[in-house]
Design a protein around this motif. Structure first.
Motif, mmCIF file in Angstrom:
data_model
loop_
_atom_site.group_PDB
_atom_site.id
_atom_site.type_symbol
_atom_site.label_atom_id
_atom_site.label_comp_id
_atom_site.label_asym_id
_atom_site.label_seq_id
_atom_site.Cartn_x
_atom_site.Cartn_y
_atom_site.Cartn_z
ATOM 1 N N LEU A 223 0.825 -1.210 0.000
ATOM 2 C CA LEU A 223 0.000 0.000 0.000
ATOM 3 C C LEU A 223 0.856 1.257 0.000
ATOM 4 O O LEU A 223 0.656 2.176 -0.808
ATOM 5 C CB LEU A 223 -0.923 -0.018 1.227
ATOM 6 N N ALA A 224 1.857 1.299 0.889
ATOM 7 C CA ALA A 224 2.722 2.475 0.970
ATOM 8 C C ALA A 224 3.579 2.618 -0.276
ATOM 9 O O ALA A 224 3.800 3.727 -0.771
ATOM 10 C CB ALA A 224 3.611 2.379 2.210
ATOM 11 N N GLY A 225 4.068 1.498 -0.817
ATOM 12 C CA GLY A 225 4.922 1.548 -2.007
ATOM 13 C C GLY A 225 4.197 2.111 -3.216
ATOM 14 O O GLY A 225 4.716 2.974 -3.934
ATOM 15 N N ILE A 226 2.981 1.655 -3.457
ATOM 16 C CA ILE A 226 2.213 2.134 -4.615
ATOM 17 C C ILE A 226 1.919 3.620 -4.484
ATOM 18 O O ILE A 226 2.091 4.395 -5.430
ATOM 19 C CB ILE A 226 0.917 1.317 -4.754
ATOM 20 N N ALA A 227 1.469 4.043 -3.308
ATOM 21 C CA ALA A 227 1.130 5.456 -3.111
ATOM 22 C C ALA A 227 2.353 6.353 -3.288
ATOM 23 O O ALA A 227 2.277 7.423 -3.906
ATOM 24 C CB ALA A 227 0.531 5.647 -1.716
ATOM 25 N N THR A 228 3.498 5.922 -2.775
ATOM 26 C CA THR A 228 4.717 6.727 -2.839
ATOM 27 C C THR A 228 5.243 6.867 -4.265
ATOM 28 O O THR A 228 5.553 7.969 -4.727
ATOM 29 C CB THR A 228 5.805 6.109 -1.942
ATOM 30 N N ILE A 229 5.349 5.741 -4.975
ATOM 31 C CA ILE A 229 5.885 5.777 -6.343
ATOM 32 C C ILE A 229 4.977 6.599 -7.251
ATOM 33 O O ILE A 229 5.450 7.394 -8.073
ATOM 34 C CB ILE A 229 6.057 4.348 -6.891
ATOM 35 N N LEU A 230 3.684 6.439 -7.095
ATOM 36 C CA LEU A 230 2.722 7.179 -7.908
ATOM 37 C C LEU A 230 2.898 8.687 -7.725
ATOM 38 O O LEU A 230 2.996 9.452 -8.687
ATOM 39 C CB LEU A 230 1.302 6.753 -7.519
ATOM 40 N N ALA A 231 2.967 9.122 -6.471
ATOM 41 C CA ALA A 231 3.059 10.549 -6.187
ATOM 42 C C ALA A 231 4.405 11.138 -6.617
ATOM 43 O O ALA A 231 4.467 12.213 -7.214
ATOM 44 C CB ALA A 231 2.826 10.798 -4.704
#
Length: 416
Positions: A223-231
């Protein structure tokens, strides 16, 4: 389950997603390759830590795994190294908190001394929450995680539609070879994934740790990885690299350029909340690892004492004091310079526990997951080398500083 997942997500999503674009800007679009390598490595580490937590579900996380796998000396080295990494990381997150506040209210960080004051204010606020008890710290963690993850996913998903592809060219403006640039960005982007092991550390305070910690670790990392890379990818595509390099709050600047002053202010406030949540988690962790080691006689006994609310107060206070000294000793530098130095130092100090923990699984963990553990070990060594000579030397120096303490503890135990 949700408090443990929030601890993982909250530890990972903090300053990195908001300030990392500034550190990654010199590498341009080649940083996307670094993100890819880091996400794969982080998932491998999460799966390995999930297995380790099932095997040894006790407070201390990497310290417990190292001690079970290789004995007291390895346990002390990992406990000491991990503790150093956490208070160094806390300093970086506190600096990022100040940068976020300064983006929303510029007068607060108009001078280096004011910026340092804001950083220290956030740090000691979180220390006070943790001194009130682990349950209170957990409640704050859930609240801040919800407040930051949903807006981040929304920002990244919407902003990607407005990126300018020309900002991704040249692909590798760093002047380094592509493999060298990728390895450098792996060391930087790993900062956004530090904390994936967070749920393993307060295992003694988690219900059904064998099951809960494993699920929270893997779910929180994804969850944290997807949100971080996207932003972060969106920010690099919205602003020129020269502007991102020197910005103390690149995501707020990106939102401001896209939707106006109000959006920039909103992102800056969101960043401050995010940093505060991560800082709260890291302050909690900074006391739990030396607490576990001290109970086994591998750290000074005072770290094992708890206050009336069950908090290892001495560990919280000492860790926060060391973080404060790191902030004050470098407050004359720009926020971006201080942040980059702190994250590389923290990453180098964290990767040693990752290396030893994955090796402990290969040695004594069990029959399953050995290929995953081997790949996680290879990734950890690769990322450690990518932190650079300066960070490795500083990390080695801080590690050696613990040698006299270990020798003193051994002598005291022998005399006792």
């Amino acid at each position: 389950m949700w408090s443990a997942t929030a601890l993982v997500v909250g530890s990972m999503i903090g300053s990195g997603v908001f300030l990392l674009p500034a550190s990654l800007a010199p590498y341009g679009a080649s940083s996307l390759l670094g993100w890819g390598v880091t996400l794969c490595g982080a998932v491998l580490l999460a799966l390995t830590f999930a297995r380790l937590a099932r095997r040894w579900p006790r407070t201390g996380g990497p310290y417990v795994f190292a001690r079970e796998g290789f004995g007291d000396a390895a346990g002390f080295i990992v406990a000491w190294s991990y503790w150093v990494s956490v208070w160094c990381g806390s300093a970086a997150i506190a600096v990022a908190f100040a940068g976020s506040l300064g983006s929303a209210w510029p007068a607060l960080t108009a001078t280096p001394l004011r910026a340092a004051g804001c950083a220290l204010g956030g740090l000691w606020l979180c220390s006070a929450v943790n001194l009130a008890g682990v349950r209170e710290a957990g409640r704050m963690q859930v609240a801040t995680t919800v407040l930051k993850v949903l807006p981040l996913l929304l920002f990244g998903g919407v902003a990607l539609w407005f990126v300018d592809a020309s900002h991704y060219r040249p692909f590798n403006p760093s002047g380094e070879s592509l493999p060298g640039a990728v390895q450098s960005t792996v060391a930087l982007t790993l900062w956004a994934f530090l904390g994936l092991e967070a749920a393993t550390i307060p295992a003694g305070a988690i219900r059904n740790p064998e099951r809960t910690i494993a699920r929270a670790t893997v779910l929180g990392t994804l969850l944290a990885g997807i949100a971080t890379i996207l932003a972060c990818t969106a920010v690099l595509g919205l602003l020129p690299a020269e502007m991102v390099k020197t910005s103390p709050s690149p995501m707020a600047d990106a939102a401001r350029s896209l939707w106006g002053t109000g959006a920039g202010f909103g992102i800056a406030v969101l960043a401050a909340v995010s940093c505060l949540g991560a800082l709260n988690a890291w302050v909690l962790i900074s006391a739990q690892v030396p607490f576990a080691a001290a109970r086994d006689g591998l750290m000074p006994r005072r770290f094992a004492r708890v206050n009336a609310r069950g908090t290892p107060a001495f560990g919280v206070i000492v860790s926060s004091a060391l973080s404060s000294l790191l902030v004050l000793s470098n407050y004359s530098h720009s926020l971006v310079q201080l942040f980059t130095f702190s994250i590389l130092l923290s990453t180098a100090a964290t990767l040693l526990p990752y290396v030893v923990s994955t090796a402990a699984w290969l040695r004594r963990g069990g029959k399953g997951g050995r290929i995953i553990g081997l790949l996680a070990l290879a990734y950890s060594v690769y990322a450690l080398l990518g932190t650079g000579r300066e960070s490795l030397l500083w990390g080695a120096g801080l590690l050696l500083a613990g040698a006299p303490i270990y020798a003193w503890l051994r002598l005291r135990r022998a005399d006792g």
